[in-house]
Design a protein around this motif. Sequence first.
Motif, short mmCIF file in Angstrom:
data_model
loop_
_atom_site.label_atom_id
_atom_site.label_comp_id
_atom_site.label_asym_id
_atom_site.label_seq_id
_atom_site.Cartn_x
_atom_site.Cartn_y
_atom_site.Cartn_z
N THR A 1 0.83 -1.20 0.00
CA THR A 1 0.00 0.00 0.00
C THR A 1 0.87 1.25 0.00
O THR A 1 0.57 2.23 -0.70
CB THR A 1 -0.93 0.01 1.22
N MET A 2 1.96 1.23 0.76
CA MET A 2 2.88 2.38 0.72
C MET A 2 3.47 2.55 -0.67
O MET A 2 3.58 3.68 -1.17
CB MET A 2 4.00 2.19 1.75
N LYS A 3 3.84 1.45 -1.29
CA LYS A 3 4.41 1.52 -2.64
C LYS A 3 3.40 2.08 -3.64
O LYS A 3 3.75 2.83 -4.55
CB LYS A 3 4.88 0.13 -3.08
N SER A 4 2.12 1.73 -3.45
CA SER A 4 1.09 2.15 -4.40
C SER A 4 0.81 3.65 -4.36
O SER A 4 0.33 4.22 -5.35
CB SER A 4 -0.22 1.39 -4.14
N VAL A 5 1.10 4.30 -3.24
CA VAL A 5 0.86 5.75 -3.15
C VAL A 5 2.09 6.54 -3.57
O VAL A 5 2.04 7.77 -3.65
CB VAL A 5 0.42 6.18 -1.72
N ASN A 6 3.18 5.86 -3.84
CA ASN A 6 4.42 6.53 -4.25
C ASN A 6 4.42 6.69 -5.76
O ASN A 6 5.23 6.09 -6.48
CB ASN A 6 5.64 5.74 -3.78
N LEU A 7 3.47 7.50 -6.26
CA LEU A 7 3.30 7.65 -7.71
C LEU A 7 3.90 8.96 -8.19
O LEU A 7 3.97 9.92 -7.46
CB LEU A 7 1.80 7.60 -8.04
#
Length: 204
Positions: A198-204
Amino acid sequence: MSETNYEKALNQALEEALASLREKDLKETAFRSGASCEGDGRLKISLLNRAADVDLHQGRIMIHGSPADIRVSVLILHYLLRASGSPLTGQMIGFKEIPQGALYFQPFRNRVYLPVLRILEKDQAGFEACAEKIGGERLQAGDLCFRFKVFPYVTAQYVWHQGEEGIPPDLNILFDASIPEYLSTEDVVVMCEEINRTMKSVNL
């Protein structure tokens, strides 16, 4: 393409969890888990600052209007089935202190601990930004600490130590001592993978 054994096992786990939950008193389940009943055969539960909708008639779980990944669906169902309703104790324990944690520690280290440690060593500021975006609460511990409220009665606390000359960087991932009343040890691994994803998914 035929299903792999792993996919078959996941699908079986999903169907078994759905069948078990259908036999439960949903009002009691909601009370014990911190979920809410949303009508016949439906529950809503918070997962990392997001609302997950469980529809037992349709046999599916939606997060923000999109179908949840099957591993996340199984995780949510296992939490709902296992939840005891016990409050957080305030006593934090490490992964190895969870029942059978020593047996699962190598997968936990490879799938959760090492990926986070690499990110912190390369991009501490990026980690902090992503942690805050998913509702992480900054605490005073180590050189950097965030506590994530994953489910209403389950938290995970990431404590990072930068290290110094002769002492390598280190990461502690801590849980409230009540966590065995809500998740199995294998589910704890999946839960932490979901925090990282989830953290990776918001790092856009």
